[in-house]
Scaffold this active site. Structure first.
Site, mmCIF file in Angstrom:
data_model
loop_
_atom_site.group_PDB
_atom_site.id
_atom_site.type_symbol
_atom_site.label_atom_id
_atom_site.label_comp_id
_atom_site.label_asym_id
_atom_site.label_seq_id
_atom_site.Cartn_x
_atom_site.Cartn_y
_atom_site.Cartn_z
ATOM 1 N N ASP A 67 4.708 10.272 1.358
ATOM 2 C CA ASP A 67 4.370 10.971 0.103
ATOM 3 C C ASP A 67 3.815 12.351 0.442
ATOM 4 O O ASP A 67 3.550 12.657 1.618
ATOM 5 C CB ASP A 67 3.361 10.148 -0.740
ATOM 6 N N ASN A 133 -7.783 1.722 -5.882
ATOM 7 C CA ASN A 133 -7.246 1.238 -7.166
ATOM 8 C C ASN A 133 -5.946 0.450 -6.972
ATOM 9 O O ASN A 133 -5.277 0.128 -7.949
ATOM 10 C CB ASN A 133 -7.018 2.409 -8.135
ATOM 11 N N HIS A 135 -3.233 1.485 -5.317
ATOM 12 C CA HIS A 135 -1.987 2.253 -5.168
ATOM 13 C C HIS A 135 -1.435 2.119 -3.753
ATOM 14 O O HIS A 135 -2.179 1.870 -2.802
ATOM 15 C CB HIS A 135 -2.168 3.733 -5.568
ATOM 16 N N GLU A 140 0.731 4.810 -8.450
ATOM 17 C CA GLU A 140 -0.542 4.460 -9.072
ATOM 18 C C GLU A 140 -0.370 3.219 -9.963
ATOM 19 O O GLU A 140 0.769 2.830 -10.269
ATOM 20 C CB GLU A 140 -1.025 5.645 -9.923
HETATM 21 P P1 PGA Z 1 -7.144 6.190 3.195
HETATM 22 O O1 PGA Z 1 -6.144 6.299 1.973
HETATM 23 O O2 PGA Z 1 -6.357 5.631 4.329
HETATM 24 O O3 PGA Z 1 -7.601 7.582 3.450
HETATM 25 O O4 PGA Z 1 -8.231 5.249 2.773
HETATM 26 C C1 PGA Z 1 -5.349 5.210 1.632
HETATM 27 C C2 PGA Z 1 -4.549 5.510 0.402
HETATM 28 O O5 PGA Z 1 -5.090 6.098 -0.552
HETATM 29 O O6 PGA Z 1 -3.370 5.123 0.367
#
Ligand code: PGA
Length: 245
Positions: A67, A133, A135, A140
């Site tokens: 992404d 959350n 995602h 999302e």
């Molecule tokens: P993080 O992010 O590895 O920085 O915790 C994970 C995500 O939001 O997919």
């Protein structure tokens, strides 16, 4: 979903890296989709060390960025491409032409998404983090299970955590992400989660019904998905059922 639980972050990184570099060696031209964020960093560190030691190689791999944030400067440190280049790509032997990024600055984003989707084809292995959350990528809560690569708006919670990647200097509000269907098509998926900030979402992931409102829960229906977590992230998981005698 298989759960592989390691006690410390070091054990976690050693174990996931050993399995990842074994996968790299097992397929003649592995097609990988790679997450950014903080979670995979210790894994990528181990991979870089393995390549430097001659114990692993990305020479024949094809790597896709999972992404990318939009509306932030191309060179900003928190762009997914920049994070992945720093952590892995610029330090290993992956041929430059086989690192596929997502140009969120392009005028025709729909064309970019179509090209990405066509290039991805069937991935061999997708590495994912998980948002607090639920995602995955930038899919999302509410992301349709049949969604393909597309432009998405980021939730307030995701915007707040994303701003840390930019040292507080930018707060992206949208991005382009491999879709739910794009990810779920991958032959194998590894969901990576470490640290106590992921404990509550892992409990929800494993105890709530499968639903697009909790995008990561869709992974429970994938035939080859492994959750790699450390004890801190696993702290609220229900106890594993006893093994048959
Ligand atoms: P993080 O992010 O590895 O920085 O915790 C994970 C995500 O939001 O997919």
């Amino acid at each position: 979903m298989e759960i592989v639980r390691l006690s410390t972050l070091d054990d976690w990184a050693d174990t996931v890296a050993a399995r990842f570099t074994a996968r790299l060696a097992a397929r003649p031209a592995p097609r990988l989709c790679l997450a950014t964020g903080n979670t995979p960093l210790p894994l990528y560190d181990r991979c870089v060390a393995a390549v430097r030691a001659g114990a692993a190689s990305f020479r024949d791999a094809e790597a896709f960025l999972l992404d990318e944030f939009g509306g932030v400067p191309r060179e900003a440190e928190g762009r997914c491409e920049q994070m992945l280049r720093r952590a892995l790509i610029d330090q290993v032997d992956l041929p430059a032409a086989r690192f596929h990024t997502i140009d969120t600055d392009a005028a025709d984003l729909e064309a970019i998404c179509r090209q990405y989707e066509a290039a991805v084809g069937t991935l061999d292995l997708t590495l994912l983090g998980i948002g607090t959350n639920g995602h995955i990528g930038m899919n999302e809560p509410g992301a349709p299970p049949d969604s393909l690569t597309r432009r998405v708006d980021l939730s307030d919670e995701t915007q707040r955590s994303a701003t840390h990647y930019f040292g507080g200097r930018h707060t992206p509000t949208w991005g382009v992400t491999a879709g739910m269907a794009t990810v779920l098509r991958s032959r194998e998926i590894w969901l990576l989660a470490t640290g106590s900030s992921k404990a509550a979402i892992l409990r929800r992931l494993m105890t709530e019904p499968v639903s697009p409102l909790l995008p990561a829960s869709l992974l429970r229906q994938h035939p080859r998905c492994i959750l790699f977590c450390d004890d801190a992230a696993a702290a609220e998981l229900p106890p594993a059922p006893p093994r048959p005698a």
